[in-house]
Design an enzyme around this catalytic site. Sequence first.
Site, mmCIF file in Angstrom:
data_model
loop_
_atom_site.group_PDB
_atom_site.id
_atom_site.type_symbol
_atom_site.label_atom_id
_atom_site.label_comp_id
_atom_site.label_asym_id
_atom_site.label_seq_id
_atom_site.Cartn_x
_atom_site.Cartn_y
_atom_site.Cartn_z
ATOM 1 N N ASN A 62 0.854 -1.193 0.000
ATOM 2 C CA ASN A 62 0.000 0.000 0.000
ATOM 3 C C ASN A 62 0.883 1.233 0.000
ATOM 4 O O ASN A 62 2.011 1.197 0.488
ATOM 5 C CB ASN A 62 -0.885 0.000 1.257
ATOM 6 N N HIS B 41 0.928 5.181 1.351
ATOM 7 C CA HIS B 41 0.243 6.037 2.322
ATOM 8 C C HIS B 41 0.918 7.409 2.322
ATOM 9 O O HIS B 41 2.152 7.486 2.330
ATOM 10 C CB HIS B 41 0.326 5.395 3.719
ATOM 11 N N SER C 232 4.936 6.794 2.182
ATOM 12 C CA SER C 232 5.517 5.506 2.576
ATOM 13 C C SER C 232 4.853 4.387 1.777
ATOM 14 O O SER C 232 3.644 4.415 1.552
ATOM 15 C CB SER C 232 5.253 5.213 4.056
ATOM 16 N N ASP D 153 -2.479 0.747 8.090
ATOM 17 C CA ASP D 153 -1.245 1.517 7.806
ATOM 18 C C ASP D 153 -0.092 1.155 8.754
ATOM 19 O O ASP D 153 0.690 2.019 9.161
ATOM 20 C CB ASP D 153 -1.519 3.030 7.910
HETATM 21 C C1 GRF Z 1 -2.641 8.766 -2.454
HETATM 22 O O1 GRF Z 1 -2.336 9.949 -1.787
HETATM 23 C C2 GRF Z 1 -2.209 7.589 -1.659
HETATM 24 O O2 GRF Z 1 -1.090 7.838 -0.861
HETATM 25 C C3 GRF Z 1 -3.402 7.314 -0.781
HETATM 26 O O3 GRF Z 1 -4.508 7.598 -1.604
HETATM 27 C C4 GRF Z 1 -4.150 8.539 -2.590
HETATM 28 C C5 GRF Z 1 -4.526 7.972 -3.921
HETATM 29 O O4 GRF Z 1 -4.372 8.923 -4.928
HETATM 30 N N1 GRF Z 1 -3.400 5.980 -0.279
HETATM 31 P P1 GRF Z 1 -4.473 8.501 -6.457
HETATM 32 O O5 GRF Z 1 -5.839 7.930 -6.685
HETATM 33 O O6 GRF Z 1 -3.388 7.522 -6.729
HETATM 34 O O7 GRF Z 1 -4.261 9.797 -7.196
#
Ligand code: GRF
Length: 324
Positions: free
Chosen positions: A112, A114, A141, A150
Amino acid sequence: MAKAPSRAKVAILISGSGTNMAALLYAAKHPECPYEVVLVGSNDPAAAGLQLAKAEGIATFAHPHKGMERAAHDAVMDEAIRAADAEYVALAGYMRILTPEFVAQWEGRMLNIHPSLLPKYKGLHTHERALAAGDSHGGASVHLVTAELDDGPILGQMSVAIIPGDSADTLAARVKFAEHQLYPTILSDYVSRYDNPDWLLAKVEALALALPETHARTSHGSPGFRVGSEKTGKYFAYFADQHHGSDAIGVLVKTGGMDELETLCEQQPDMYWKPAFYGASGWVGLRLNRPGVDWDHVREWLERSWRAVAPKSVTKLMDVAAEF
Ligand code: GRF
């Protein structure tokens, strides 16, 4: 023999715009990228990223979660991921809390991204919280997914300077640039860890040095592991990184003799090889740069090899300990 290039198959799950998905997907167009995207899935059929994935010729799948039990929806996604033959799942803005069962199915194979420097700011509103705290940097991260939100092992991070006058939105937009660099790099490293001699050596070292009375000592330029004292110890394993023209990275361990060695190499040529020089005295190469290595099996081989050369006084202690 040259190894056929094989790319790890990755399914990406999104809920929104999918810019991280796009970054992963375009990185995968590079001929040397070690992964390919086999599916983009979503819980929202209207997720903008799905359209892009489709236009790029990637299989897509969407199933709304509304009105479904969480476990049932996870199961539907899981089935689609498996039907696409994916070996890894990359969550990229997938706004769902996952059931422990689903997470367990993909343990060690689900990543994932984050938008914070974990362990800071788990959950939502990460940028607001970084600004409110007066932090000098935000960041992103990439981590392995565990049942706790997370919280899994961090595979990589990138920090992003906070600029005077930043709002949560301006910071979020800049962190996205970092995310788009970070995710493809970390995913690539992660899926190719089996071909990375440093990663493999660290695994072997941890197993070898967990055995009693052992220490590491380089032998002819290769890491080796010995049992006994620094002075009179004997080698029970050597780490071999593509020696003498072989493409194998692995560990050399002692067999019971030439018959066993020849049989292993003949019957399981993907797993064993007869190493130059050492092969002549009964050492077999256990290949580690291949998918699906069973590390318990590696541990067993190391222990057997250790037993073959360890002083009786040391193996006896181990046997006594095993009885308890
Ligand atoms: C990103 O900021 C990611 O870190 C978080 O959700 C957002 C997704 O954005 N988990 P996108 O759809 O990839 O533009």
